[in-house]
Design a protein around this motif. Sequence first.
Motif, PDB file in Angstrom:
ATOM      1  N   VAL A  87       0.861  -1.191   0.000  1.00  0.00           N
ATOM      2  CA  VAL A  87       0.000   0.000   0.000  1.00  0.00           C
ATOM      3  C   VAL A  87       0.892   1.234   0.000  1.00  0.00           C
ATOM      4  CG1 VAL A  87      -1.784   1.250   1.264  1.00  0.00           C
ATOM      5  CG2 VAL A  87      -1.709  -1.247   1.359  1.00  0.00           C
ATOM      6  N   TYR A  88       0.574   2.196  -0.843  1.00  0.00           N
ATOM      7  CA  TYR A  88       1.365   3.428  -0.895  1.00  0.00           C
ATOM      8  C   TYR A  88       0.867   4.405   0.156  1.00  0.00           C
ATOM      9  CZ  TYR A  88       3.551   7.664  -2.715  1.00  0.00           C
ATOM     10  OH  TYR A  88       4.281   8.818  -2.848  1.00  0.00           O
ATOM     11  N   ALA A  89       1.805   4.998   0.896  1.00  0.00           N
ATOM     12  CA  ALA A  89       1.412   5.936   1.960  1.00  0.00           C
ATOM     13  C   ALA A  89       2.209   7.227   1.883  1.00  0.00           C
ATOM     14  CB  ALA A  89       1.559   5.278   3.325  1.00  0.00           C
ATOM     15  N   GLY A  90       2.419   7.706   0.667  1.00  0.00           N
ATOM     16  CA  GLY A  90       3.017   9.033   0.472  1.00  0.00           C
ATOM     17  C   GLY A  90       4.325   9.203   1.215  1.00  0.00           C
ATOM     18  N   LEU A  91       4.417  10.282   2.011  1.00  0.00           N
ATOM     19  CA  LEU A  91       5.632  10.557   2.772  1.00  0.00           C
ATOM     20  C   LEU A  91       5.590   9.897   4.148  1.00  0.00           C
ATOM     21  CD1 LEU A  91       6.015  14.303   1.764  1.00  0.00           C
ATOM     22  CD2 LEU A  91       7.621  12.464   1.181  1.00  0.00           C
ATOM     23  N   ALA A 143      -4.156   8.455   7.835  1.00  0.00           N
ATOM     24  CA  ALA A 143      -5.526   8.684   8.331  1.00  0.00           C
ATOM     25  C   ALA A 143      -6.534   8.089   7.348  1.00  0.00           C
ATOM     26  CB  ALA A 143      -5.770  10.174   8.529  1.00  0.00           C
ATOM     27  N   GLY A 144      -7.405   7.275   7.846  1.00  0.00           N
ATOM     28  CA  GLY A 144      -8.458   6.702   7.010  1.00  0.00           C
ATOM     29  C   GLY A 144      -7.985   5.621   6.053  1.00  0.00           C
ATOM     30  N   LYS A 145      -6.726   5.215   6.177  1.00  0.00           N
ATOM     31  CA  LYS A 145      -6.197   4.183   5.277  1.00  0.00           C
ATOM     32  C   LYS A 145      -5.982   2.903   6.073  1.00  0.00           C
ATOM     33  CE  LYS A 145      -3.567   5.680   2.049  1.00  0.00           C
ATOM     34  NZ  LYS A 145      -2.495   6.341   1.338  1.00  0.00           N
ATOM     35  N   ASP A 146      -6.463   1.786   5.584  1.00  0.00           N
ATOM     36  CA  ASP A 146      -6.280   0.540   6.335  1.00  0.00           C
ATOM     37  C   ASP A 146      -5.000  -0.163   5.865  1.00  0.00           C
ATOM     38  OD1 ASP A 146      -6.432  -1.719   7.814  1.00  0.00           O
ATOM     39  OD2 ASP A 146      -8.061  -2.644   6.638  1.00  0.00           O
ATOM     40  N   ALA A 185       2.592   2.068  13.816  1.00  0.00           N
ATOM     41  CA  ALA A 185       1.441   2.434  14.654  1.00  0.00           C
ATOM     42  C   ALA A 185       0.129   2.195  13.906  1.00  0.00           C
ATOM     43  CB  ALA A 185       1.557   3.894  15.087  1.00  0.00           C
ATOM     44  N   ALA A 186       0.188   2.338  12.571  1.00  0.00           N
ATOM     45  CA  ALA A 186      -1.025   2.137  11.766  1.00  0.00           C
ATOM     46  C   ALA A 186      -1.293   0.648  11.513  1.00  0.00           C
ATOM     47  CB  ALA A 186      -0.904   2.891  10.445  1.00  0.00           C
ATOM     48  N   GLY A 187      -0.372  -0.203  11.957  1.00  0.00           N
ATOM     49  CA  GLY A 187      -0.620  -1.640  11.863  1.00  0.00           C
ATOM     50  C   GLY A 187       0.109  -2.343  10.732  1.00  0.00           C
ATOM     51  N   ALA A 188       1.026  -1.636  10.044  1.00  0.00           N
ATOM     52  CA  ALA A 188       1.757  -2.261   8.931  1.00  0.00           C
ATOM     53  C   ALA A 188       2.622  -3.409   9.448  1.00  0.00           C
ATOM     54  CB  ALA A 188       2.626  -1.221   8.234  1.00  0.00           C
ATOM     55  N   LYS A 189       2.903  -4.379   8.558  1.00  0.00           N
ATOM     56  CA  LYS A 189       3.757  -5.520   8.936  1.00  0.00           C
ATOM     57  C   LYS A 189       5.199  -5.298   8.496  1.00  0.00           C
ATOM     58  CE  LYS A 189       1.713  -9.106  10.997  1.00  0.00           C
ATOM     59  NZ  LYS A 189       1.059  -8.189  11.956  1.00  0.00           N
TER      60      LYS A 189
END
Length: 465
Positions: free
Chosen positions: A139-143, A150-153, A177-181
Amino acid sequence: MNKWKKAVLSGTLAAGMVMMPLAIYQTPIKGQAATQAFDNKIVKKIDAEKIYGHVFELSVGIGERAAGTDAEKRAADYIADQYRSYGLDVDIQPFKFQTYKEAEDVSLEINEITGKKFEPHVFGYSPNTPDEGVTSEVVYAGLGTASDFAGKDVTGKIVLIQRGELTFADKAANAAAAGAKAVLIYNNTAGTLKSSIPSSGNYVPTLGLTQEEGVALKTLLDEGQAVTATVKVIGAGIVTKTSHNVIATKKAHTNHDTGQILYVGSHHDSVPGSPGASDNASGVGVNLEIARILSSQQTDTEIRFITFGAEELGLLGSYHYVSTLTAEEAARSVGMFNFDMVGSKNAGDMIMFTVDGKRNVVTNTGASAGMRVFKPLTYGKVGRSDHQPFHERGIQAAAFSYAPLEPEYHQPTDTIDKISKEKMENMAKVVSAGVYQIARKDTPALEWAKPAPKPVEPPFENRPL
Ligand SMILES: [Zn+2]
């Protein structure tokens, strides 16, 4: 130097420290001939070939001497043998430290891209993946800012983040913190991306990609294609290693013992990937030669010749050594002469560095010795070498070096062919004369009156040693 611990800070001179005879060591104003005679006896014994021989043995015979390696221990054993051959009492002092071990197995496979080999670099202090790796959607998460998540699973997913704006640590922490592996951070300029994340905190396996690799992934995602990757980081982790200091003691003459202790120190480790000819086989060579010469002289001062391990990891050996000094020993310690990088043809002039930029008994002694046996020396303000822990313990200390520093500093090119016998010989002359001036049995009083020159504004504030 970047991650040494701030150790014991006493900062003040220990009460009862015997300083009086030392404060008067300055440039001679009378009795010059007699003074030079006492120096000549020492200085004429210096053999530049012997110093060079040590540098050769350490930088060519042994080579790279990174802290905690077998090579570093071989260097310590070589040094101990030399000190013993001069008749000195030798103690090899082990100490443990923790360091990050790089991964043995690193890979990144992209299911949707078969014809291309990805060559990721694992960030320092990255945790491992399970042995089978982490396989998940990318998943791409910009910077990688908080608002990018925010709002991205991203729970259980592998996050692709571009370099820039935030620190790597913040990007990696936000993703975790957002749950990435796992986290893939790609460069925003040409070249590989190698860095570290903090050694503690909540992180997941974090790898660096080239800009081209990151853009290839992002392009697929931008086209709306699902991308699945398998990331493996195996065998990385914090490990405990052992390094060693080598301590050789020359006792004072029984009937002329002032109770004072002087130190002559230099580190014997190198940075990984460098044979460390100037940094700091040269300092060890000079240290050994001064030990050889002074070991046969009668002194009224105990001299401890020490080579330190793990300096390059943050002065670990010298901090450890200083921590083993009793309060009583520290109070009797009147000066520490440190050598770091004293051999490169490509470095500038001889200089004395103190941690606080102020003169002290070591620089005053060095200044007057310079005037007698070499030339006037300059001063600078730099810690970050083995004189610093001594300074922090309240022991007057200075590092002797050459500045500006050589361009091959910490490079694989810090090799024996850059070594100047003359630079090492001059250093050995100045410091042996200075040490002998304090330690010799018949120390004269009050014949040194002219103040040493004032410290110059240090031009090399940020010099790492
Ligand atoms: Zn060094």
